[in-house]
Design a protein around this motif. Structure first.
Motif, PDB file in Angstrom:
ATOM      1  N   UNK A 147     -92.382  25.065  21.109  1.00 47.07           N
ATOM      2  CA  UNK A 147     -91.302  25.541  20.232  1.00 47.07           C
ATOM      3  C   UNK A 147     -90.049  24.687  20.336  1.00 47.07           C
ATOM      4  N   UNK A 148     -90.117  23.591  21.091  1.00 48.84           N
ATOM      5  CA  UNK A 148     -88.994  22.674  21.322  1.00 48.84           C
ATOM      6  C   UNK A 148     -87.800  23.383  21.970  1.00 48.84           C
ATOM      7  N   UNK A 149     -88.071  24.478  22.652  1.00 49.76           N
ATOM      8  CA  UNK A 149     -86.998  25.144  23.381  1.00 49.76           C
ATOM      9  C   UNK A 149     -86.701  24.428  24.693  1.00 49.76           C
ATOM     10  N   UNK A 150     -87.747  23.845  25.270  1.00 51.25           N
ATOM     11  CA  UNK A 150     -87.596  23.183  26.556  1.00 51.25           C
ATOM     12  C   UNK A 150     -87.999  21.716  26.480  1.00 51.25           C
ATOM     13  N   UNK A 151     -87.316  20.928  27.303  1.00 50.72           N
ATOM     14  CA  UNK A 151     -87.686  19.535  27.539  1.00 50.72           C
ATOM     15  C   UNK A 151     -88.157  19.444  28.984  1.00 50.72           C
ATOM     16  N   UNK A 152     -89.369  18.948  29.178  1.00 48.05           N
ATOM     17  CA  UNK A 152     -89.893  18.769  30.522  1.00 48.05           C
ATOM     18  C   UNK A 152     -89.764  17.324  30.954  1.00 48.05           C
ATOM     19  N   UNK A 153     -89.416  17.118  32.220  1.00 44.62           N
ATOM     20  CA  UNK A 153     -89.291  15.761  32.749  1.00 44.62           C
ATOM     21  C   UNK A 153     -89.922  15.678  34.131  1.00 44.62           C
ATOM     22  N   UNK A 154     -90.549  14.537  34.404  1.00 47.59           N
ATOM     23  CA  UNK A 154     -91.133  14.230  35.707  1.00 47.59           C
ATOM     24  C   UNK A 154     -90.480  12.969  36.243  1.00 47.59           C
ATOM     25  N   UNK A 155     -90.290  12.919  37.564  1.00 46.61           N
ATOM     26  CA  UNK A 155     -89.700  11.740  38.176  1.00 46.61           C
ATOM     27  C   UNK A 155     -90.406  11.420  39.470  1.00 46.61           C
ATOM     28  N   UNK A 156     -90.080  10.273  40.036  1.00 49.11           N
ATOM     29  CA  UNK A 156     -90.656   9.872  41.309  1.00 49.11           C
ATOM     30  C   UNK A 156     -90.142  10.718  42.466  1.00 49.11           C
ATOM     31  N   UNK A 157     -89.231  11.637  42.209  1.00 50.19           N
ATOM     32  CA  UNK A 157     -88.790  12.575  43.240  1.00 50.19           C
ATOM     33  C   UNK A 157     -89.771  13.731  43.418  1.00 50.19           C
ATOM     34  N   UNK A 158     -90.917  13.683  42.706  1.00 47.76           N
ATOM     35  CA  UNK A 158     -91.992  14.676  42.774  1.00 47.76           C
ATOM     36  C   UNK A 158     -91.623  15.997  42.094  1.00 47.76           C
ATOM     37  N   UNK A 159     -90.542  15.997  41.343  1.00 45.55           N
ATOM     38  CA  UNK A 159     -90.040  17.235  40.743  1.00 45.55           C
ATOM     39  C   UNK A 159     -90.402  17.325  39.257  1.00 45.55           C
ATOM     40  N   UNK A 160     -90.851  18.505  38.858  1.00 42.81           N
ATOM     41  CA  UNK A 160     -90.946  18.867  37.445  1.00 42.81           C
ATOM     42  C   UNK A 160     -89.716  19.681  37.102  1.00 42.81           C
ATOM     43  N   UNK A 161     -88.977  19.267  36.088  1.00 42.64           N
ATOM     44  CA  UNK A 161     -87.797  20.001  35.647  1.00 42.64           C
ATOM     45  C   UNK A 161     -87.965  20.407  34.188  1.00 42.64           C
ATOM     46  N   UNK A 162     -87.620  21.646  33.882  1.00 43.90           N
ATOM     47  CA  UNK A 162     -87.637  22.166  32.528  1.00 43.90           C
ATOM     48  C   UNK A 162     -86.205  22.444  32.111  1.00 43.90           C
ATOM     49  N   UNK A 209     -96.599  12.722  44.014  1.00 47.22           N
ATOM     50  CA  UNK A 209     -95.927  12.284  42.793  1.00 47.22           C
ATOM     51  C   UNK A 209     -96.741  12.624  41.543  1.00 47.22           C
ATOM     52  N   UNK A 210     -96.118  13.258  40.564  1.00 47.77           N
ATOM     53  CA  UNK A 210     -96.800  13.525  39.290  1.00 47.77           C
ATOM     54  C   UNK A 210     -96.675  12.337  38.340  1.00 47.77           C
ATOM     55  N   UNK A 211     -97.688  12.171  37.487  1.00 49.62           N
ATOM     56  CA  UNK A 211     -97.710  11.069  36.539  1.00 49.62           C
ATOM     57  C   UNK A 211     -97.492  11.518  35.096  1.00 49.62           C
ATOM     58  N   UNK A 212     -98.003  12.684  34.732  1.00 49.17           N
ATOM     59  CA  UNK A 212     -97.947  13.094  33.329  1.00 49.17           C
ATOM     60  C   UNK A 212     -97.833  14.607  33.246  1.00 49.17           C
ATOM     61  N   UNK A 213     -97.393  15.085  32.067  1.00 49.44           N
ATOM     62  CA  UNK A 213     -97.295  16.519  31.817  1.00 49.44           C
ATOM     63  C   UNK A 213     -97.563  16.801  30.357  1.00 49.44           C
ATOM     64  N   UNK A 214     -97.935  18.063  30.075  1.00 44.57           N
ATOM     65  CA  UNK A 214     -98.133  18.496  28.699  1.00 44.57           C
ATOM     66  C   UNK A 214     -97.897  19.994  28.624  1.00 44.57           C
ATOM     67  N   UNK A 215     -97.335  20.444  27.506  1.00 44.55           N
ATOM     68  CA  UNK A 215     -97.098  21.859  27.267  1.00 44.55           C
ATOM     69  C   UNK A 215     -98.226  22.446  26.434  1.00 44.55           C
ATOM     70  N   UNK A 216     -98.552  23.700  26.719  1.00 44.12           N
ATOM     71  CA  UNK A 216     -99.564  24.423  25.960  1.00 44.12           C
ATOM     72  C   UNK A 216     -99.096  24.602  24.522  1.00 44.12           C
ATOM     73  N   UNK A 234     -87.773   8.051  35.765  1.00 49.53           N
ATOM     74  CA  UNK A 234     -88.409   9.154  35.047  1.00 49.53           C
ATOM     75  C   UNK A 234     -89.790   8.684  34.594  1.00 49.53           C
ATOM     76  N   UNK A 235     -90.799   9.440  34.952  1.00 51.19           N
ATOM     77  CA  UNK A 235     -92.178   9.045  34.673  1.00 51.19           C
ATOM     78  C   UNK A 235     -92.660   9.532  33.314  1.00 51.19           C
ATOM     79  N   UNK A 236     -92.259  10.741  32.908  1.00 50.22           N
ATOM     80  CA  UNK A 236     -92.758  11.302  31.652  1.00 50.22           C
ATOM     81  C   UNK A 236     -91.799  12.357  31.121  1.00 50.22           C
ATOM     82  N   UNK A 237     -91.804  12.512  29.786  1.00 54.03           N
ATOM     83  CA  UNK A 237     -91.045  13.545  29.082  1.00 54.03           C
ATOM     84  C   UNK A 237     -91.969  14.251  28.102  1.00 54.03           C
ATOM     85  N   UNK A 238     -91.695  15.533  27.833  1.00 49.99           N
ATOM     86  CA  UNK A 238     -92.484  16.273  26.842  1.00 49.99           C
ATOM     87  C   UNK A 238     -91.678  17.466  26.353  1.00 49.99           C
TER      88      UNK A 238
END
Length: 357
Positions: free
Chosen positions: A273-288, A8-15, A265-269
């Motif tokens: 360039x605000x083209x993508x929204x990233x989301x993490x969930x307890x399903x272990x998935x990162x979605x862009x 399970x992921x907890x956090x994310x960040x974009x470059x 949902x654990x985290x959003x970022x």
């Protein structure tokens, strides 16, 4: 675009400038991905960064360094090219680190499981501010550059305003009925919005932090994470797995944008360039998600909900509690963070920031 983690992921960040996104896992690992508009994210590396869960991660130093905070009380700087450790501060806090945010090019802030906030100067490699206002875990923080202050929410049910220039707690709210889980500053700095486990959004007026000026009851479940889209709207991530577009003043659920999964949902970022929204969930998935497609496209999610609810608050608040409220909380709900429990206390003093390996 999506990628499945093994744990399970907890956090994310974009470059800040390149198409890279980093995630931190419950196992203490860091995973770096390269993404593109027509391909699935490519895993560049996965490294074991911490002994225990890695709860917070941010790019620093113009994206050259990945900074991470862990339940093992350490802060680690890793090279973005190789994933190798550059420097580590073993005892940044006496308790597990729950949040990490960037303030300026040379300062970051960390918050731990027992409510302590520390500010670090990366040039001097030392702690320059410490705030002990909260009695429970720091759930979220945001930096207000204009006034050089950190706003923080906590599991003790309070919101605090911490002045970096004076090194003092400038204000703290009374205890709410709920824990405070997330926060954003809206309406050109006039309103602070906090998410709660009940789904209510609490609105505080700037300068009148003692009690909230409005409660918006549009969500049916816990609002665990939020992002400000603009001064009028925010994007919320809730424990029902739904990402929503929310209007503030007037308060309303404008529309559900997407359903990440049936899990919280654990985290959003946002990407740089605000083209993508990233989301993490307890399903272990990162979605862009393509943000414009979310905002402009059809929205089909499970379960019905009202398109608009709650009261229309105004900016004219009748509160007369001032902003300078230096007070210590007298009680605590005793609840723990979803991420807590893996941190181990350390009685050793914090050493210099990023002590050379």
């Amino acid at each position: 675009m999506e990628v499945l983690h093994e744990e399970m992921p907890f956090d994310l960040d974009f470059h800040p400038s390149s198409p890279l996104v980093v995630t931190s896992l419950i196992t203490g690992e860091l995973c770096l991905f390269r993404y593109g508009p027509e391909s699935q994210p490519e895993r560049l590396f996965s490294v074991k960064a911490h002994k225990e869960s890695c709860r917070a991660v941010r790019f620093v130093d113009s994206g050259k360094v990945i900074l991470s905070g862990s339940a093992d009380c350490s802060v680690l700087a890793s090279d973005v090219e190789t994933g190798k450790a550059i420097a580590r501060l073993e005892d940044a806090h006496e308790n597990g680190i729950n949040r990490l945010i960037c303030l300026t090019e040379t300062t970051v802030a960390t918050g731990d499981d027992e409510g302590c906030i520390k500010v670090w100067d990366t040039r001097e490699r030392s702690c320059c501010n410490t705030f002990h206002v909260h009695e429970d875990y720091i759930s979220d923080m945001t930096y207000v550059a204009d006034s050089n202050q950190i706003l923080a929410t906590s599991g003790d049910g309070t919101l605090s305003v911490n002045n970096l220039r004076r090194n003092k707690v400038k204000s703290q709210s009374e205890f709410s009925e709920d824990e405070l889980l997330s926060l954003v500053v809206m309406k050109n700095g006039k309103k602070v919005v906090c998410g709660t486990p009940s789904g209510a959004l609490l609105l505080y007026s700037w300068g009148y932090f003692k009690d909230c000026s409005d409660r918006f009851l549009g969500h049916t479940q816990s609002v665990d994470t939020m992002l400000k889209l603009d001064e009028e709207t925010l994007i919320s991530g809730a424990s029902d797995g739904v990402i929503r577009l929310v209007g503030i003043l007037p308060n309303r659920i404008i529309q559900p944008l997407a359903e990440h999964s049936e899990y919280p949902i654990e985290a959003l970022a946002f990407s740089n360039d605000k083209r993508y929204l990233g989301s993490l969930s307890h399903d272990k998935m990162l979605k862009l998600w393509n943000l414009q497609e979310l905002l402009n496209g059809p929205h089909v999610v499970n379960g019905g909900e009202p398109a608009e609810s709650g009261s229309d608050d105004s900016d004219d608040d009748g509160n007369d509690d001032g902003m300078d409220v230096d007070m210590a909380p007298t009680s605590s709900k005793g609840s723990r963070s979803k991420k807590a429990g893996k941190g181990q206390s350390s009685s050793r003093p914090a050493s210099d920031f990023f002590a050379d390996l």
